[in-house]
Motif scaffolding. Structure first.
Motif, PDB file in Angstrom:
ATOM      1  N   GLY A   1      -7.036  82.281 -10.246  1.00 13.63           N
ATOM      2  CA  GLY A   1      -6.988  81.308 -11.321  1.00 13.63           C
ATOM      3  C   GLY A   1      -8.230  81.263 -12.197  1.00 13.63           C
ATOM      4  O   GLY A   1      -8.298  80.476 -13.138  1.00 13.63           O
ATOM      5  N   ILE A   2      -9.199  82.085 -11.908  1.00 14.52           N
ATOM      6  CA  ILE A   2     -10.417  82.157 -12.708  1.00 14.52           C
ATOM      7  C   ILE A   2     -10.188  83.184 -13.817  1.00 14.52           C
ATOM      8  O   ILE A   2      -9.624  84.250 -13.563  1.00 14.52           O
ATOM      9  CB  ILE A   2     -11.627  82.551 -11.831  1.00 14.52           C
ATOM     10  N   PRO A   3     -10.642  82.894 -15.039  1.00 13.70           N
ATOM     11  CA  PRO A   3     -10.447  83.872 -16.115  1.00 13.70           C
ATOM     12  C   PRO A   3     -11.157  85.195 -15.836  1.00 13.70           C
ATOM     13  O   PRO A   3     -12.216  85.227 -15.218  1.00 13.70           O
ATOM     14  CB  PRO A   3     -11.080  83.189 -17.335  1.00 13.70           C
ATOM     15  N   TYR A   4     -10.517  86.279 -16.300  1.00 10.97           N
ATOM     16  CA  TYR A   4     -11.175  87.584 -16.321  1.00 10.97           C
ATOM     17  C   TYR A   4     -12.439  87.451 -17.165  1.00 10.97           C
ATOM     18  O   TYR A   4     -12.580  86.506 -17.939  1.00 10.97           O
ATOM     19  CB  TYR A   4     -10.259  88.637 -16.954  1.00 10.97           C
ATOM     20  N   PRO A   5     -13.326  88.406 -17.085  1.00  9.83           N
ATOM     21  CA  PRO A   5     -14.555  88.350 -17.873  1.00  9.83           C
ATOM     22  C   PRO A   5     -14.279  88.143 -19.363  1.00  9.83           C
ATOM     23  O   PRO A   5     -13.260  88.581 -19.884  1.00  9.83           O
ATOM     24  CB  PRO A   5     -15.194  89.719 -17.638  1.00  9.83           C
ATOM     25  N   VAL A   6     -15.222  87.488 -20.008  1.00  9.50           N
ATOM     26  CA  VAL A   6     -15.107  87.209 -21.444  1.00  9.50           C
ATOM     27  C   VAL A   6     -16.267  87.858 -22.195  1.00  9.50           C
ATOM     28  O   VAL A   6     -17.296  88.180 -21.614  1.00  9.50           O
ATOM     29  CB  VAL A   6     -15.076  85.686 -21.732  1.00  9.50           C
ATOM     30  N   GLU A   7     -16.055  88.028 -23.490  1.00 10.49           N
ATOM     31  CA  GLU A   7     -17.066  88.654 -24.346  1.00 10.49           C
ATOM     32  C   GLU A   7     -18.326  87.806 -24.451  1.00 10.49           C
ATOM     33  O   GLU A   7     -19.430  88.340 -24.495  1.00 10.49           O
ATOM     34  CB  GLU A   7     -16.488  88.863 -25.754  1.00 10.49           C
ATOM     35  N   ASP A   8     -18.148  86.483 -24.534  1.00  5.50           N
ATOM     36  CA  ASP A   8     -19.277  85.600 -24.831  1.00  5.50           C
ATOM     37  C   ASP A   8     -19.036  84.239 -24.192  1.00  5.50           C
ATOM     38  O   ASP A   8     -18.377  83.384 -24.784  1.00  5.50           O
ATOM     39  CB  ASP A   8     -19.421  85.495 -26.345  1.00  5.50           C
ATOM     40  N   LYS A   9     -19.578  84.036 -22.999  1.00  3.99           N
ATOM     41  CA  LYS A   9     -19.382  82.762 -22.296  1.00  3.99           C
ATOM     42  C   LYS A   9     -19.926  81.579 -23.095  1.00  3.99           C
ATOM     43  O   LYS A   9     -19.326  80.513 -23.102  1.00  3.99           O
ATOM     44  CB  LYS A   9     -20.075  82.793 -20.929  1.00  3.99           C
ATOM     45  N   GLU A  10     -21.051  81.767 -23.770  1.00  2.00           N
ATOM     46  CA  GLU A  10     -21.688  80.653 -24.480  1.00  2.00           C
ATOM     47  C   GLU A  10     -20.848  80.131 -25.636  1.00  2.00           C
ATOM     48  O   GLU A  10     -20.904  78.951 -25.961  1.00  2.00           O
ATOM     49  CB  GLU A  10     -23.079  81.057 -24.958  1.00  2.00           C
ATOM     50  N   ASN A  11     -20.074  80.990 -26.266  1.00  2.00           N
ATOM     51  CA  ASN A  11     -19.238  80.574 -27.397  1.00  2.00           C
ATOM     52  C   ASN A  11     -17.753  80.532 -27.053  1.00  2.00           C
ATOM     53  O   ASN A  11     -16.912  80.440 -27.948  1.00  2.00           O
ATOM     54  CB  ASN A  11     -19.481  81.506 -28.588  1.00  2.00           C
ATOM     55  N   LEU A  12     -17.437  80.585 -25.770  1.00  2.00           N
ATOM     56  CA  LEU A  12     -16.038  80.629 -25.345  1.00  2.00           C
ATOM     57  C   LEU A  12     -15.258  79.413 -25.840  1.00  2.00           C
ATOM     58  O   LEU A  12     -14.185  79.559 -26.415  1.00  2.00           O
ATOM     59  CB  LEU A  12     -15.945  80.745 -23.821  1.00  2.00           C
ATOM     60  N   ASN A  13     -15.785  78.219 -25.629  1.00  2.00           N
ATOM     61  CA  ASN A  13     -15.035  77.028 -26.049  1.00  2.00           C
ATOM     62  C   ASN A  13     -14.892  76.933 -27.562  1.00  2.00           C
ATOM     63  O   ASN A  13     -13.874  76.440 -28.052  1.00  2.00           O
ATOM     64  CB  ASN A  13     -15.662  75.760 -25.464  1.00  2.00           C
ATOM     65  N   SER A  14     -15.853  77.440 -28.297  1.00  2.00           N
ATOM     66  CA  SER A  14     -15.736  77.475 -29.751  1.00  2.00           C
ATOM     67  C   SER A  14     -14.571  78.380 -30.166  1.00  2.00           C
ATOM     68  O   SER A  14     -13.768  78.022 -31.041  1.00  2.00           O
ATOM     69  CB  SER A  14     -17.047  77.986 -30.346  1.00  2.00           C
ATOM     70  N   GLU A  15     -14.466  79.547 -29.528  1.00  2.00           N
ATOM     71  CA  GLU A  15     -13.351  80.465 -29.818  1.00  2.00           C
ATOM     72  C   GLU A  15     -12.024  79.846 -29.391  1.00  2.00           C
ATOM     73  O   GLU A  15     -11.017  79.978 -30.091  1.00  2.00           O
ATOM     74  CB  GLU A  15     -13.565  81.814 -29.129  1.00  2.00           C
ATOM     75  N   ARG A  16     -12.010  79.187 -28.238  1.00  2.00           N
ATOM     76  CA  ARG A  16     -10.779  78.544 -27.761  1.00  2.00           C
ATOM     77  C   ARG A  16     -10.331  77.450 -28.735  1.00  2.00           C
ATOM     78  O   ARG A  16      -9.138  77.317 -29.014  1.00  2.00           O
ATOM     79  CB  ARG A  16     -10.975  77.987 -26.357  1.00  2.00           C
ATOM     80  N   LYS A  17     -11.272  76.692 -29.258  1.00  2.00           N
ATOM     81  CA  LYS A  17     -10.935  75.619 -30.197  1.00  2.00           C
ATOM     82  C   LYS A  17     -10.267  76.186 -31.451  1.00  2.00           C
ATOM     83  O   LYS A  17      -9.282  75.639 -31.945  1.00  2.00           O
ATOM     84  CB  LYS A  17     -12.197  74.833 -30.563  1.00  2.00           C
ATOM     85  N   LYS A  18     -10.791  77.310 -31.971  1.00  2.00           N
ATOM     86  CA  LYS A  18     -10.209  77.949 -33.155  1.00  2.00           C
ATOM     87  C   LYS A  18      -8.754  78.357 -32.919  1.00  2.00           C
ATOM     88  O   LYS A  18      -7.970  78.444 -33.858  1.00  2.00           O
ATOM     89  CB  LYS A  18     -11.015  79.193 -33.543  1.00  2.00           C
ATOM     90  N   ALA A  19      -8.421  78.640 -31.652  1.00  2.00           N
ATOM     91  CA  ALA A  19      -7.063  79.087 -31.306  1.00  2.00           C
ATOM     92  C   ALA A  19      -6.198  77.946 -30.771  1.00  2.00           C
ATOM     93  O   ALA A  19      -5.125  78.185 -30.225  1.00  2.00           O
ATOM     94  CB  ALA A  19      -7.148  80.206 -30.272  1.00  2.00           C
ATOM     95  N   ASN A  20      -6.675  76.723 -30.925  1.00  2.00           N
ATOM     96  CA  ASN A  20      -5.941  75.541 -30.424  1.00  2.00           C
ATOM     97  C   ASN A  20      -5.730  75.580 -28.917  1.00  2.00           C
ATOM     98  O   ASN A  20      -4.690  75.140 -28.410  1.00  2.00           O
ATOM     99  CB  ASN A  20      -4.601  75.351 -31.144  1.00  2.00           C
ATOM    100  N   LEU A  21      -6.710  76.109 -28.190  1.00  2.00           N
ATOM    101  CA  LEU A  21      -6.674  76.136 -26.726  1.00  2.00           C
ATOM    102  C   LEU A  21      -7.627  75.064 -26.205  1.00  2.00           C
ATOM    103  O   LEU A  21      -8.666  74.801 -26.824  1.00  2.00           O
ATOM    104  CB  LEU A  21      -7.108  77.510 -26.202  1.00  2.00           C
TER     105      LEU A  21
END
Length: 186
Positions: free
Chosen positions: A129-149
């Motif tokens: 249930g843990i996400p696979y690695p991401v490109e940028d942990k520090e900006n992850l929530n910013s990217e998620r917000k742009k995608a309505n996640l």
């Protein structure tokens, strides 16, 4: 009002989910790509290619939200057809104003993970249930917000491993690597 094509897309997506739930309840989805699921995914992708040839990408304005989402589900599940998935992602980018934003994010991440690359939005999860690695942990929530996640907690983000710690990313899972090579992901 949903068009004839829209109704067909909804039916195809519903059939995929129905069979997935049935096989899951029977414990038949563990241990690789189930042949019945693969057959449904290929059949659905073939039909969606025909629809795209006729009307272009099935956007919300063309087929309605539910049908556009069903088209995305068909694409998301066409894992044995990397070029189709990539072509559909490009169409989603071109039609970003007329699709569900989170669908584009999910497809981007799925393609990245199948190509052994970190994802951008953290939508693809490992078995725990843990996400696979991401490109940028520090900006992850910013990217998620742009995608309505929804945002992930700091704890959840900190649990995301670095790419070198994931078997699927660095080829330690031999069967998965063989399958990805066979279908053209790597």
């Amino acid at each position: 009002m949903t068009s004839k094509i829209g109704k067909e897309l909804i039916r195809l997506g519903g059939h995929d989910i129905e069979i997935r739930e049935k096989l899951s309840a029977e414990g038949k989805l563990a241990g690789g790509y189930h042949p019945e699921m693969e057959r449904i995914h290929k059949t659905n992708a073939k039909r969606l290619r025909e629809i795209i040839s006729d009307i272009g990408y099935p956007t919300i304005s063309k087929v309605g939200v539910k049908a556009s989402d069903a088209a995305w589900l068909i694409i998301q599940h066409s894992i044995g057809e990397p070029e189709f998935m990539k072509a559909c992602y490009k169409m989603m980018v071109e039609n970003s104003h007329d699709i569900t934003k989170k669908n584009k994010a999910y497809l981007y991440d799925r393609i990245q993970v199948f190509q052994s690359r970190p994802q951008k939005y953290g939508t693809q999860l490992m078995t725990d249930g843990i996400p696979y690695p991401v490109e940028d942990k520090e900006n992850l929530n910013s990217e998620r917000k742009k995608a309505n996640l929804p945002s992930l907690s700091e704890k959840e983000i900190n649990q995301i491993p670095d790419p070198e710690n994931i078997p699927e990313i660095d080829n330690r899972d031999e069967d998965y690597t063989v399958w990805r090579r066979k279908v053209g992901w790597i």
